[in-house]
Design a protein around this motif. Structure first.
Motif, PDB file in Angstrom:
ATOM      1  N   LEU A 155       0.466  -0.988   0.325  1.00 59.15           N
ATOM      2  CA  LEU A 155       0.240  -0.175  -0.132  1.00 59.15           C
ATOM      3  C   LEU A 155       1.305   1.073   0.163  1.00 59.15           C
ATOM      4  CD1 LEU A 155      -2.419   1.332   0.629  1.00 59.15           C
ATOM      5  CD2 LEU A 155      -2.848   1.109   2.675  1.00 59.15           C
ATOM      6  N   THR A 156       0.093   2.360  -1.119  1.00 63.91           N
ATOM      7  CA  THR A 156       1.200   3.937  -0.306  1.00 63.91           C
ATOM      8  C   THR A 156       0.001   4.481  -0.920  1.00 63.91           C
ATOM      9  OG1 THR A 156       0.542   3.719  -2.982  1.00 63.91           O
ATOM     10  CG2 THR A 156       3.174   2.751  -2.826  1.00 63.91           C
ATOM     11  N   VAL A 157       0.577   5.528  -0.568  1.00 61.98           N
ATOM     12  CA  VAL A 157      -0.659   7.139  -0.193  1.00 61.98           C
ATOM     13  C   VAL A 157      -1.126   7.264  -1.803  1.00 61.98           C
ATOM     14  CG1 VAL A 157      -1.220   9.164   0.344  1.00 61.98           C
ATOM     15  CG2 VAL A 157       0.746   8.196   1.326  1.00 61.98           C
ATOM     16  N   LYS A 158      -0.490   6.995  -3.179  1.00 62.10           N
ATOM     17  CA  LYS A 158      -1.200   7.112  -3.944  1.00 62.10           C
ATOM     18  C   LYS A 158      -2.396   5.805  -4.146  1.00 62.10           C
ATOM     19  CE  LYS A 158      -0.522   7.842  -8.760  1.00 62.10           C
ATOM     20  NZ  LYS A 158      -0.102   7.873 -10.017  1.00 62.10           N
ATOM     21  N   SER A 159      -1.840   4.555  -3.837  1.00 67.04           N
ATOM     22  CA  SER A 159      -2.930   3.889  -4.325  1.00 67.04           C
ATOM     23  C   SER A 159      -3.942   4.073  -2.697  1.00 67.04           C
ATOM     24  CB  SER A 159      -2.215   2.119  -4.277  1.00 67.04           C
ATOM     25  OG  SER A 159      -1.654   1.915  -3.322  1.00 67.04           O
ATOM     26  N   GLY A 160      -3.967   3.927  -2.338  1.00 62.16           N
ATOM     27  CA  GLY A 160      -5.269   3.847  -1.542  1.00 62.16           C
ATOM     28  C   GLY A 160      -5.959   5.553  -1.038  1.00 62.16           C
ATOM     29  N   VAL A 161      -5.843   6.206  -1.799  1.00 60.51           N
ATOM     30  CA  VAL A 161      -6.206   7.149  -2.293  1.00 60.51           C
ATOM     31  C   VAL A 161      -7.110   6.999  -3.174  1.00 60.51           C
ATOM     32  CG1 VAL A 161      -6.484   9.961  -3.311  1.00 60.51           C
ATOM     33  CG2 VAL A 161      -5.025   9.534  -1.198  1.00 60.51           C
ATOM     34  N   GLU A 162      -6.981   6.461  -3.937  1.00 58.66           N
ATOM     35  CA  GLU A 162      -7.272   6.021  -5.345  1.00 58.66           C
ATOM     36  C   GLU A 162      -8.432   4.878  -5.073  1.00 58.66           C
ATOM     37  OE1 GLU A 162      -3.684   4.783  -8.067  1.00 58.66           O
ATOM     38  OE2 GLU A 162      -3.728   7.141  -9.292  1.00 58.66           O
ATOM     39  N   ALA A 163      -7.749   4.165  -4.012  1.00 57.67           N
ATOM     40  CA  ALA A 163      -9.291   3.488  -4.392  1.00 57.67           C
ATOM     41  C   ALA A 163     -10.214   4.250  -3.240  1.00 57.67           C
ATOM     42  CB  ALA A 163      -8.394   2.083  -2.783  1.00 57.67           C
ATOM     43  N   LEU A 164      -9.695   4.812  -2.347  1.00 59.87           N
ATOM     44  CA  LEU A 164     -10.987   5.890  -1.660  1.00 59.87           C
ATOM     45  C   LEU A 164     -12.156   6.368  -2.711  1.00 59.87           C
ATOM     46  CD1 LEU A 164      -9.655   6.791   1.411  1.00 59.87           C
ATOM     47  CD2 LEU A 164     -10.690   5.016   1.205  1.00 59.87           C
ATOM     48  N   TYR A 165     -10.892   7.037  -3.895  1.00 60.00           N
ATOM     49  CA  TYR A 165     -11.799   8.030  -5.025  1.00 60.00           C
ATOM     50  C   TYR A 165     -12.933   7.236  -5.580  1.00 60.00           C
ATOM     51  CZ  TYR A 165     -12.856  10.706  -9.137  1.00 60.00           C
ATOM     52  OH  TYR A 165     -13.446  11.407 -10.391  1.00 60.00           O
ATOM     53  N   GLY A 166     -12.299   5.833  -5.581  1.00 60.88           N
ATOM     54  CA  GLY A 166     -12.862   4.652  -6.160  1.00 60.88           C
ATOM     55  C   GLY A 166     -13.984   4.394  -5.652  1.00 60.88           C
ATOM     56  N   LEU A 167     -13.689   4.084  -4.871  1.00 62.72           N
ATOM     57  CA  LEU A 167     -15.104   3.899  -3.823  1.00 62.72           C
ATOM     58  C   LEU A 167     -16.655   4.881  -4.323  1.00 62.72           C
ATOM     59  CD1 LEU A 167     -16.550   2.181  -1.051  1.00 62.72           C
ATOM     60  CD2 LEU A 167     -15.251   3.285  -0.093  1.00 62.72           C
ATOM     61  N   LEU A 168     -15.752   6.460  -3.531  1.00 61.55           N
ATOM     62  CA  LEU A 168     -16.623   7.034  -4.418  1.00 61.55           C
ATOM     63  C   LEU A 168     -17.531   7.435  -5.271  1.00 61.55           C
ATOM     64  CD1 LEU A 168     -14.484  10.019  -1.981  1.00 61.55           C
ATOM     65  CD2 LEU A 168     -17.037   9.475  -1.787  1.00 61.55           C
ATOM     66  N   ILE A 169     -16.760   6.765  -6.652  1.00 57.67           N
ATOM     67  CA  ILE A 169     -17.127   7.340  -7.807  1.00 57.67           C
ATOM     68  C   ILE A 169     -18.176   5.903  -7.941  1.00 57.67           C
ATOM     69  CG2 ILE A 169     -17.140   6.856 -10.119  1.00 57.67           C
ATOM     70  CD1 ILE A 169     -15.970   9.285  -8.767  1.00 57.67           C
ATOM     71  N   SER A 170     -18.526   4.633  -7.391  1.00 59.97           N
ATOM     72  CA  SER A 170     -18.433   3.960  -7.449  1.00 59.97           C
ATOM     73  C   SER A 170     -20.020   4.348  -6.769  1.00 59.97           C
ATOM     74  CB  SER A 170     -18.433   2.699  -7.067  1.00 59.97           C
ATOM     75  OG  SER A 170     -18.298   2.689  -5.423  1.00 59.97           O
ATOM     76  N   ALA A 171     -20.374   4.862  -5.777  1.00 61.89           N
ATOM     77  CA  ALA A 171     -21.319   5.524  -4.426  1.00 61.89           C
ATOM     78  C   ALA A 171     -21.722   6.522  -5.382  1.00 61.89           C
ATOM     79  CB  ALA A 171     -20.676   5.733  -3.476  1.00 61.89           C
ATOM     80  N   LYS A 172     -21.424   7.135  -6.408  1.00 62.67           N
ATOM     81  CA  LYS A 172     -21.916   7.992  -7.019  1.00 62.67           C
ATOM     82  C   LYS A 172     -22.605   9.218  -6.085  1.00 62.67           C
ATOM     83  CE  LYS A 172     -24.872   5.516 -10.413  1.00 62.67           C
ATOM     84  NZ  LYS A 172     -25.906   4.611 -10.898  1.00 62.67           N
ATOM     85  N   ALA A 173     -20.924   9.355  -5.336  1.00 65.82           N
ATOM     86  CA  ALA A 173     -20.944  10.564  -4.318  1.00 65.82           C
ATOM     87  C   ALA A 173     -21.169  11.930  -4.848  1.00 65.82           C
ATOM     88  CB  ALA A 173     -20.049  10.211  -3.576  1.00 65.82           C
ATOM     89  N   ASP A 174     -20.213  12.036  -6.042  1.00 62.04           N
ATOM     90  CA  ASP A 174     -20.015  13.678  -7.058  1.00 62.04           C
ATOM     91  C   ASP A 174     -21.476  13.621  -7.292  1.00 62.04           C
ATOM     92  OD1 ASP A 174     -19.898  11.102  -8.682  1.00 62.04           O
ATOM     93  OD2 ASP A 174     -19.016  12.418 -10.180  1.00 62.04           O
ATOM     94  N   LYS A 175     -22.294  12.925  -8.113  1.00 58.64           N
ATOM     95  CA  LYS A 175     -23.967  13.062  -8.572  1.00 58.64           C
ATOM     96  C   LYS A 175     -24.479  13.682  -8.275  1.00 58.64           C
ATOM     97  CE  LYS A 175     -22.488  10.330 -13.120  1.00 58.64           C
ATOM     98  NZ  LYS A 175     -22.879   9.301 -13.843  1.00 58.64           N
ATOM     99  N   ARG A 176     -24.445  12.751  -6.662  1.00 58.64           N
ATOM    100  CA  ARG A 176     -25.820  12.654  -5.144  1.00 58.64           C
ATOM    101  C   ARG A 176     -25.582  13.975  -4.872  1.00 58.64           C
ATOM    102  NH1 ARG A 176     -25.591   6.992  -2.194  1.00 58.64           N
ATOM    103  NH2 ARG A 176     -26.606   8.248  -0.893  1.00 58.64           N
ATOM    104  N   LEU A 177     -24.142  14.594  -4.378  1.00 55.64           N
ATOM    105  CA  LEU A 177     -24.338  15.965  -4.080  1.00 55.64           C
ATOM    106  C   LEU A 177     -24.314  17.241  -5.025  1.00 55.64           C
ATOM    107  CD1 LEU A 177     -20.622  15.381  -2.718  1.00 55.64           C
ATOM    108  CD2 LEU A 177     -22.363  15.937  -1.297  1.00 55.64           C
ATOM    109  N   LEU A 178     -24.343  16.544  -5.889  1.00 55.89           N
ATOM    110  CA  LEU A 178     -25.195  17.971  -7.251  1.00 55.89           C
ATOM    111  C   LEU A 178     -26.383  18.232  -7.068  1.00 55.89           C
ATOM    112  CD1 LEU A 178     -24.181  20.210  -9.192  1.00 55.89           C
ATOM    113  CD2 LEU A 178     -24.647  17.930 -10.840  1.00 55.89           C
TER     114      LEU A 178
END
Length: 453
Positions: free
Chosen positions: A323-346
């Protein structure tokens, strides 16, 4: 500058080493808002901007080293510079501003003191009287017109907000505009959700000049709860946080049944990850599995599968030895996208705007950008650095806790509400002070700093 305290000197030295190492790791293309004035002072065209200008600096009490560098440039380049300081007769009360004014004088070979004893901001006698005698218990009785100063007592914050609303309506009937009125309090957060609600019901447009903690936003709690699951290996309390978050793709019934089932059987670790269905009775330690219990169990297993399909890939990345900081952040970003967090916030921001909640809409629309900015900064600074889920959780928690999100005024003609320590009203014709209680306004002085003893 020689520091008399050896302990303080050592702590400052340590901080200097940490800051130097941070600056080494910070990419040149990463903009830090805290360094804005430093970059401005280094720009070659900054002195030319102030050449031949008359500069006024007002409403500041002390200046940071960065601000002092800008003031030096202004003093060297501008034709005339006027800097105001609030200095009174009590030397102890005005010690800091006095020292600051003396320091600024050293930057200019030609300097003249202009002492202003009269209140130039108002000619109203009652307000001038308050300025002179507010804290003087032996003050003489004011015999003049007091129509422009009113004191109102309220039993609670709701009654206080209603009284303020009534005052504003009376001012509007006299010809005031909403933008002419400012409401100031020692703690605007205390009235958030109260005064704006009262104003909305009474048809008063307002702007709350306060910022929300990013840590209070559900989408941020969603990210941190996923990290906690990786840190604790599906501890029930961490799973409960994740399940109950609105960004978890489960309906209310699935959340309730899954949460109760995992609490009943204390499920954690491998039993979440092995892919096998759970067979324990939802009713607990009973011998028979009724038809209803079997239905509940099927619902629980379906909810578990739906949740782990999204979460397990993220979990596997976060607990990986590579695990690196980059890979961890990418995994969390992917989780947000799968949850459609950006569209739901909008979508949420649009709903709030349509319902007339402009401030909440503006804040909601900025949450996503603030969170992604934190991700970008963390990757830019740490990038390929090897880490652990615990350390990544600490990094993110620290950055999120120091971030706030605010809103810009939605209307030009609206009442401004803000904290006394931050608000700087312009063209204010009527000022309303709320919460003028002992220890609240003005706030009780609390000593604080970077280092403790």
């Amino acid at each position: 500058e020689k520091i008399p305290s050896k302990t303080l000197s050592e702590k400052l030295s340590d901080m200097g080493i940490i800051l130097k190492e941070y600056e080494k790791k910070t990419p040149k293309n990463l903009y830090d808002p805290n360094d804005g004035l430093t970059h401005l002072a280094l720009r070659e065209d900054t002195p030319r901007f102030f050449e031949g200008k008359t500069v006024f600096i007002d409403s500041c009490y002390t200046y940071t080293p960065q601000e002092e560098e800008i003031i030096k440039i202004i003093l060297q380049s501008a034709s005339d510079v006027y800097i105001s300081f609030l200095i009174g007769e009590d030397p102890e009360l005005y010690k800091e501003t006095t020292l600051c004014s003396e320091k600024i004088k050293e930057y200019s070979p030609i300097c003249e003191d202009l002492v202003l004893t009269d209140n130039k901001r108002t000619k109203e006698e009652s307000i001038e009287y308050l300025q002179d005698f507010l804290w003087d218990h032996s003050a003489p009785v004011f015999e003049g017109n007091t129509d422009n100063v009113k004191i109102i007592s309220a039993s609670d914050s709701f009654e206080e907000a209603a009284a303020v609303s009534s005052i504003i309506h009376s001012l509007i009937r006299k010809g005031y505009r909403y933008r002419d009125i400012t409401v100031i309090t020692g703690n605007a957060e205390k009235y958030d959700g109260i005064i704006d609600t009262v104003f909305a019901s009474d048809g008063i447009p307002c702007y709350m000049s306060v910022k929300d903690e990013l840590t209070t936003k559900p989408v941020v709690a969603f990210v941190l709860s996923a990290l906690e699951i990786a840190v604790t290996d599906f501890a029930p309390y961490a799973v409960s946080k994740y399940i109950k978050n609105s960004y978890c793709d489960l309906n209310a019934r699935e959340r309730d049944l899954l949460s109760r089932y995992t609490d009943t059987w204390g499920i954690r670790g491998k039993r979440w990850r092995d892919g096998n269905p759970w067979m324990m009775n939802p009713e607990g330690y009973t011998g028979t599995l009724t038809e209803y219990s079997a239905h509940i169990l099927n619902t629980v297993n379906a909810a578990k599968e739906k949740m782990t399909d999204v979460l397990l890939p993220v979990y596997e990345t976060l607990v990986s030895k590579d695990l690196t900081v980059k890979s961890g952040v990418e995994a969390l970003y992917g989780l947000l996208i799968s949850a459609k967090a950006d569209k739901r916030l909008l979508a949420r921001a649009r709903i709030l705007m349509d319902s007339g909640k402009e401030r909440e809409s503006n804040v909601t629309s900025r949450v996503w950008d603030a969170l992604i900015d934190i991700f970008d900064r963390l990757v830019s600074v740490c990038g390929e650095e090897k880490t652990t889920p615990e350390r990544l959780h600490r990094y993110l928690s620290l950055m999120i806790s120091s971030r706030k999100v605010g809103a810009i005024p939605a209307l030009n003609d609206s009442v401004t509400i803000g904290n006394a320590s931050l608000i700087r009203p312009e063209n204010c014709r009527a000022c309303i002070l709320m919460g003028v209680n002992d220890g609240e306004f003005p706030k009780a002085v609390r000593r604080s700093g970077l280092f403790d003893e």
